[in-house]
Design a protein around this motif. Structure first.
Motif, PDB file in Angstrom:
ATOM      1  N   THR A  27     -28.108  15.619 -57.006  1.00 28.52           N
ATOM      2  CA  THR A  27     -27.719  14.526 -56.115  1.00 28.52           C
ATOM      3  C   THR A  27     -28.926  13.671 -55.775  1.00 28.52           C
ATOM      4  O   THR A  27     -30.004  14.163 -55.497  1.00 28.52           O
ATOM      5  CB  THR A  27     -27.124  15.045 -54.798  1.00 28.52           C
ATOM      6  N   THR A  78     -26.213   7.776 -53.766  1.00 35.91           N
ATOM      7  CA  THR A  78     -25.482   7.502 -54.990  1.00 35.91           C
ATOM      8  C   THR A  78     -24.577   8.674 -55.318  1.00 35.91           C
ATOM      9  O   THR A  78     -23.918   8.671 -56.331  1.00 35.91           O
ATOM     10  CB  THR A  78     -26.443   7.294 -56.159  1.00 35.91           C
ATOM     11  N   GLY A  79     -24.564   9.661 -54.464  1.00 36.68           N
ATOM     12  CA  GLY A  79     -23.731  10.835 -54.734  1.00 36.68           C
ATOM     13  C   GLY A  79     -24.298  11.637 -55.878  1.00 36.68           C
ATOM     14  O   GLY A  79     -25.509  11.709 -56.065  1.00 36.68           O
ATOM     15  N   LYS A  80     -23.413  12.242 -56.635  1.00 39.62           N
ATOM     16  CA  LYS A  80     -23.841  13.089 -57.738  1.00 39.62           C
ATOM     17  C   LYS A  80     -24.396  12.240 -58.867  1.00 39.62           C
ATOM     18  O   LYS A  80     -23.808  11.235 -59.244  1.00 39.62           O
ATOM     19  CB  LYS A  80     -22.639  13.875 -58.269  1.00 39.62           C
ATOM     20  N   LYS A 107     -29.646   3.457 -47.703  1.00 43.82           N
ATOM     21  CA  LYS A 107     -30.319   3.689 -48.973  1.00 43.82           C
ATOM     22  C   LYS A 107     -31.699   3.055 -48.996  1.00 43.82           C
ATOM     23  O   LYS A 107     -32.637   3.620 -49.564  1.00 43.82           O
ATOM     24  CB  LYS A 107     -29.456   3.128 -50.095  1.00 43.82           C
ATOM     25  N   GLN A 123     -26.428  18.160 -63.487  1.00 47.35           N
ATOM     26  CA  GLN A 123     -26.013  17.444 -62.276  1.00 47.35           C
ATOM     27  C   GLN A 123     -26.985  17.669 -61.135  1.00 47.35           C
ATOM     28  O   GLN A 123     -27.490  18.763 -60.960  1.00 47.35           O
ATOM     29  CB  GLN A 123     -24.654  17.943 -61.820  1.00 47.35           C
ATOM     30  N   SER A 147     -20.402   4.993 -61.148  1.00 49.76           N
ATOM     31  CA  SER A 147     -20.816   6.094 -62.030  1.00 49.76           C
ATOM     32  C   SER A 147     -21.936   5.597 -62.940  1.00 49.76           C
ATOM     33  O   SER A 147     -22.072   4.405 -63.194  1.00 49.76           O
ATOM     34  CB  SER A 147     -19.615   6.574 -62.845  1.00 49.76           C
TER      35      SER A 147
END
Lengths: 626, 501
Positions: free
Chosen positions: A59, A63-65, B324, A57, A182
């Motif tokens: 970051t 997009t976050g994790k 972004k 994992q 995701s």
């Protein structure tokens, strides 16, 4: 064996490959071979440990994790296992192939490519998948090029199409990510299946973007022209890998993403043609078209590697048709044909590499009669083409039979007809390959040619055994499919070690093979006890009393292999073959012209000022129009 | 944090000293210019490490709009660091090459360094103009110092376009000043909206024309081929990795702070839609730039046009103006500078070893100099944006942001994605040519410890950023929030605070 082995089988080959760049060539080939033994061993022990995964994992902004996950799925393990086994055989073959005279410096890159391949089959998220996919693309480009200007031309054609697909995939990955939040492949599949009913346009966009990537890699229409360049120009021992394994990435992608999406969509949400959702029907038609084009082009080709490359295109067409039916039977048939194609086309390209290794020739009409001097190579080729033509008792028959059964189940008449045509055409070109290279007159030039070296022969023998085994006992392979089918949301198929069950009937391949063996035995017995035999010299019955020189033809022109199917060529002259290639070339030329136009602005000082004015106008126009 | 002024002043002072010193001790003057750049790099890295919140330095105690302010935030610091790093490596590369340049050359490089840092740090539109002029003049002179005819030709072409651009910029400043009464960016911010929309549109049009020239956007970029071709390789590298970078920086700053009050808004004046101008000019630039590079047989011209393509993509990202996309644009700019400098260094050595910049005649040179060839591949993959190499994350994020924003069009994104196929083709074509069977025996390329240090540093940076983007990610992700107009740590409020209001 812990789940730490998963990153090992991806990263170790890549790192070792980098390290090998500074090592001597000969040593590299040994490391390549030994590491492939290790990898195959590790991969085969993975299955017994059940589901395992390795997550990593970190970051990435916005997009976050990012959860990167390597894991073993039934489908992934299956592809991993067959590809690692085939790679092991090919690496053994390469060990003898790369002697002083034939050596290329591709071993490090090839090892990196093996790591990328493992990465593709293990990835459970799009980021890892994409990274592996790109690593595979550029390493294979440099392998195909291998420092030859002409080979690189073929390689860059392949790479341009493949990169186009990769960019489409990048767009698809992002669209999917924005929808699901995701990177996981499985959640992407579920979401897209839902979207097919609620957000149809979006789902179809995503599916077509991914499909472009997979079609480009698997050389399905409209990307069918690159294998005849790339397979033909690649290093001879690498062609087997290229045709056996690399062409299957796209198939894997289709099985991974496209087929499950339609399998999960409830019947009736999307319009279907003869029981197949219309996008899949289009895929089936395109695949059928691919196999027709591949077959027709193979018939006219005089270069043996190009011929087999077109044959690969035709076979990928069969696979595509199989998986496009979307049924369990079609899915299983596609995978079965994937395995079979890996074995028989691997065997065929290995035997061609052996021929080229000993003779240095690629044009078929310069060869002939090599069966007398290279029997093992000959038998590999023979079994390979029997399998490719789909004749029992070899493996190709079983998978083609299943494909046709899947088509009958869905009553896809048009596609089935096209495949029958392609299958019949396959006899024409495969037999020609056999006859022209291995049968007939042995040229005096090649009288002293020897059989391929031991390790090359050994790997060809293993391939022959595998082909026969899968042909006589189809259950050895088909027995593994039910896990995969269930995981993809399909029903299991009925199969035993000896027989397969289709939609209309079932067939006992072992029985078929026994009958076949019996018939061969009887004929051989009759041949042994039969009448008087007379040995004739090779040039005896050749010209039927005519002197070729009277007809003003030299030995090359007179060879029966040269322009063998000229009469048939006329039959197909109406087909617009090569239209797509012309389209691509026109696009390339257009881009060059555009580039020349832009760069020519600076050729003259006054134009510089005008270009500034043009720019101001352009700004105004864009600003006002939007 | 007043030290940040030294980033501008130190090279300027040294630039005055170098020509005098050069008469007495040429070697010392050259060494000093290198040391100045190196010291600046160290200082900027130090500032980058200790950086916490954005701050504004009011120059000479004159409160804007009467005086000038320098603004130091993550964006400007990061870019200043890249410029310093690039110039330091560029000077080192030039010092190690066979062609010996006079001390004046190093004086010009120092001037260029001064002006680029000025462009990056200043918070005043007129001050920006002055620094852009200095940057322009020093670049022309530097380009002209290259190969005789080609150098002068390139310099003249650049001069013609850049002069038009600076006139346009000056006119725009006049319009803005007459309407708003100030030239401080933070003070103007939002002021353009209160102007007559036709006048505002005219001012924006003129500013865009000049910034596009600086940033090599089609069709204001007709000079790049000749200029990059004619310049010494060290300067070609700096044009791409420092000058274009500063241009892109000015574009970022001006479009968010001056045109719109903070980022994230679609900017329009009357019926004049700035966002779509930036977006579509970016798309057009990518297509034309990649097509031009695709046709080039000349390696330096090819690299030049490839920079154009990259800048087009970055302009598109600036137009999208989401958090972004800013992140992607900054990431792509920094990695592009690193990879392109590496490529120019290698190409420079190959040009001097073979006597030609026609890459089709470089066949096989990588067989003898395999590490050089591998470095080229690393740089090429880095620029193209292949995963595991630096350029990937920037490009990836930009494409991702484009698929999420309302200000962009999917069609434009698809066009850009298709155009990058050409980029991959021409880079790898050249990379492979280095390993092809040579037509004639290739010579040994002249290298040295300095050259290897420079290229190894850059190549390592490309690979490390590609594999572990996290450290750079931590820095860059502060930038988008600092560019917003509405929060307390944003650009505008920081400047107002420093002014005591």
């Amino acid at each position: 064996m812990t789940s730490n082995m998963l990153p090992f089988i991806v990263i170790a080959p890549v790192l070792l490959g980098l390290l090998m760049l500074s090592m001597p060539k000969r040593l590299n080939w040994w490391i390549f071979f030994l590491l492939n033994i290790v990898l195959a061993g590790v991969i085969f022990t993975l299955k017994s440990k059940g589901a395992m995964s390795f997550t990593f994992q970190w970051t990435l902004f916005g997009t976050g994790k990012v959860v990167q996950k390597l894991g073993v799925t039934p489908l992934g393990w299956f592809f991993l296992a067959i590809s690692s086994a085939a790679t092991l055989l090919f690496s053994m073959f390469s060990l003898d192939f790369n002697d002083k005279k034939h050596s290329t410096a591709i071993a490090p890159l090839w090892l990196m490519l093996v790591g990328a391949t493992n990465g593709i089959f293990l990835s459970q998220d799009w980021i890892s998948f994409f990274i592996s996919w790109e690593l595979m693309s550029w390493t294979s480009l440099f392998i195909i090029g291998h420092g030859k200007t002409s080979s690189f031309k073929a390689g860059i054609y392949y790479y341009a199409l493949s990169f186009f697909g990769t960019m489409a995939m990048m767009a698809g990955i992002w669209l999917l990510f924005h929808r699901t939040g995701s990177w996981e492949i499985s959640s992407g599949v579920l979401k897209t299946a839902q979207d097919l009913s609620s957000h149809r346009g979006f789902a179809l966009t995503v599916l077509s973007l991914f499909t472009v990537a997979f079609l480009a890699k698997s050389a399905l229409f409209p990307f069918h022209m690159w294998p005849q360049m790339a397979h033909a120009e690649a290093p001879d021992d690498f062609s087997a890998y290229l045709s056996g394994i690399m062409i299957k990435y796209g198939v894997y992608g289709l099985l991974l993403f496209i087929v499950p999406v339609f399998a999960l969509t409830p019947r009736g949400t999307i319009k279907s043609i003869s029981g197949v959702p219309w996008p899949m029907y289009i895929l089936a038609v395109m695949s059928a078209l691919t196999s027709v084009i591949g077959t027709v082009m193979a018939i006219f080709t005089n270069d043996m590697k190009k011929l087999m490359a077109w044959s690969t295109v035709a076979n990928v067409g069969y696979i595509g048709v199989g998986l496009a039916t979307g049924t369990s039977l079609g899915y299983a048939a596609a995978m079965f044909h994937t395995v079979n194609h890996m074995m028989f086309k691997g065997g065929i390209f290995a035997s061609l590499a052996a021929v080229k290794y000993r003779t240095g020739e690629r044009e078929m009409h310069r060869l002939g009669g090599l069966a007398y001097v290279m029997p093992i190579t000959f038998f590999t080729f023979l079994l390979g083409i029997i399998a490719a033509a789909g004749i029992p008792p070899l493996s190709g028959f079983n998978s083609k039979w299943m494909i046709f059964q899947a088509l009958f189940e869905k009553k896809m008449v048009f596609v089935a007809t096209a495949l029958f045509f392609a299958s019949t055409g396959a006899f024409l070109y495969l037999f020609r390959g056999l006859h022209t290279i291995f049968l007939g007159q042995l040229s005096p030039r090649f009288r002293n040619v020897k059989e391929a070296p031991p390790l090359m022969s050994l790997s060809m023998i293993v391939l022959m055994i595998l082909m026969l085994a899968a042909g006589i006992f189809p259950g050895l392979v088909t027995g593994r499919f039910n896990d995969i089918l269930v995981a993809a949301g399909l029903n299991p198929i009925k199969t035993t070690l000896y027989s397969m069950t289709g939609s209309t009937t079932s067939i006992n391949s072992t029985l078929v093979a026994s009958v076949f063996a019996l018939a061969v035995g009887v004929v051989f017995f009759l041949f042994v006890i039969g009448g008087r035999k007379r040995r004739v010299k090779m040039m005896d019955n050749y010209t039927c009393g005519e002197d070729p020189l009277d007809w003003n033809v030299g030995p090359d022109r007179y060879h029966y292999g040269y322009d063998f199917y000229q009469p048939i060529k006329g039959l197909f002259s109406w087909m617009p073959l090569g239209v797509v290639e012309k389209g691509y070339n026109a696009l390339g030329r257009f881009m060059e012209r555009l580039g020349n136009l832009v760069t020519s602005i600076s050729a003259d000082g006054t134009r510089l000022g005008w270009s500034f004015v043009l720019g101001v106008i352009l700004i105004i126009v864009i600003g006002v129009v939007k | 944090m007043k030290y940040s002024i030294f980033l501008i002043v130190a090279p300027m002072a040294m630039a005055f000293l170098v020509p005098f010193l050069g008469h007495v001790m040429p070697a010392l003057s050259k060494g000093l210019s290198f040391l100045t750049a190196l010291a600046g790099t160290v200082l900027s890295v130090f500032l980058l490490i200790t950086y916490k919140t954005p701050f504004t330095v009011i120059m000479g105690g004159w409160i804007p709009p009467f005086g000038i302010n320098l603004h130091v935030d993550m964006l400007s610091l990061l870019f200043a660091t890249v410029v310093y790093g690039a110039v330091t490596l560029g000077i080192a590369f030039q010092l190690s090459s066979v062609v010996v340049k006079k001390p004046y050359f190093y004086m010009l490089i120092l001037l260029l360094l001064t002006s680029l840092n000025g462009m990056i740090l200043t918070g005043d539109l007129f001050n920006l103009f002055v620094f852009m002029e200095i940057a322009g003049i020093s670049s022309w002179a530097l380009i002209a110092s290259g190969n005789k005819t080609a150098g002068v030709r390139g310099a003249l072409q650049y001069m013609v376009v850049a002069s038009l651009a600076s006139v346009a910029y000056l006119a725009a400043i006049a319009i803005i000043y007459s309407s708003t009464g100030t030239l401080n960016m933070a003070q103007i911010s939002g002021g353009l909206r209160e102007m007559n929309s036709a006048m505002a549109a005219l001012a924006v049009l003129l500013i865009l024309a000049s910034l596009f020239t600086e940033m090599e956007i089609f069709p204001f970029n007709s000079w790049v081929g000749s200029a990059y071709r004619g310049a010494p390789s060290s300067i070609s590298g700096l044009l791409s990795s420092a000058v274009a970078l500063a241009g892109a920086y000015a574009m970022l700053r001006i479009s968010y702070i001056v045109f719109g009050a903070g980022m994230g808004n679609i900017i329009r004046f009357g019926s004049f839609n700035i966002t779509s101008i930036l977006f579509w000019m970016g798309v057009v630039t990518v297509v034309t730039g990649e097509a031009s590079a695709f046709t080039q047989k000349d390696a330096k011209r090819m690299l030049a046009w490839s920079s154009v393509g990259q800048m087009g993509m970055i302009l598109m990202a600036i137009a999208i103006a989401s958090e972004k996309s800013i992140y992607g644009a900054v990431f792509a700019l920094i990695t592009h500078s690193i990879s392109k400098l590496l490529l120019f260094m290698i190409v420079g050595r190959l040009v001097s070893a073979t006597g030609t910049s026609d890459w089709t005649r470089w066949k096989g040179i990588g067989r003898k100099n395999s590490i050089l060839g591998i470095f080229f591949i690393i740089g090429a993959l880095g620029v193209t944006g292949i995963p595991l190499f630096a350029g990937f994350w920037g490009k990836f994020t930009i494409i991702g942001s484009a698929f999420k924003s309302t200000g962009s069009s999917y069609l434009g994104v698809y066009i850009i994605l298709a155009a990058t196929v050409m980029e991959a083709v021409y880079f790898l074509r050249l990379a492979h040519a280095l390993f092809e069977e040579p037509e004639r025996k290739p010579g040994k390329v002249n290298t040295g410890i300095v050259f290897w240090t420079c290229t190894t540093l850059l190549a390592l940076a490309v690979v490390i950023i590609g594999v572990f983007p996290a450290p750079l990610d931590r820095k860059i992700k502060k930038i988008p929030s600092e560019l917003r107009g509405d929060n307390t740590s944003g650009y505008i409020s920081t400047v107002y605070k420093a002014m005591g209001r």
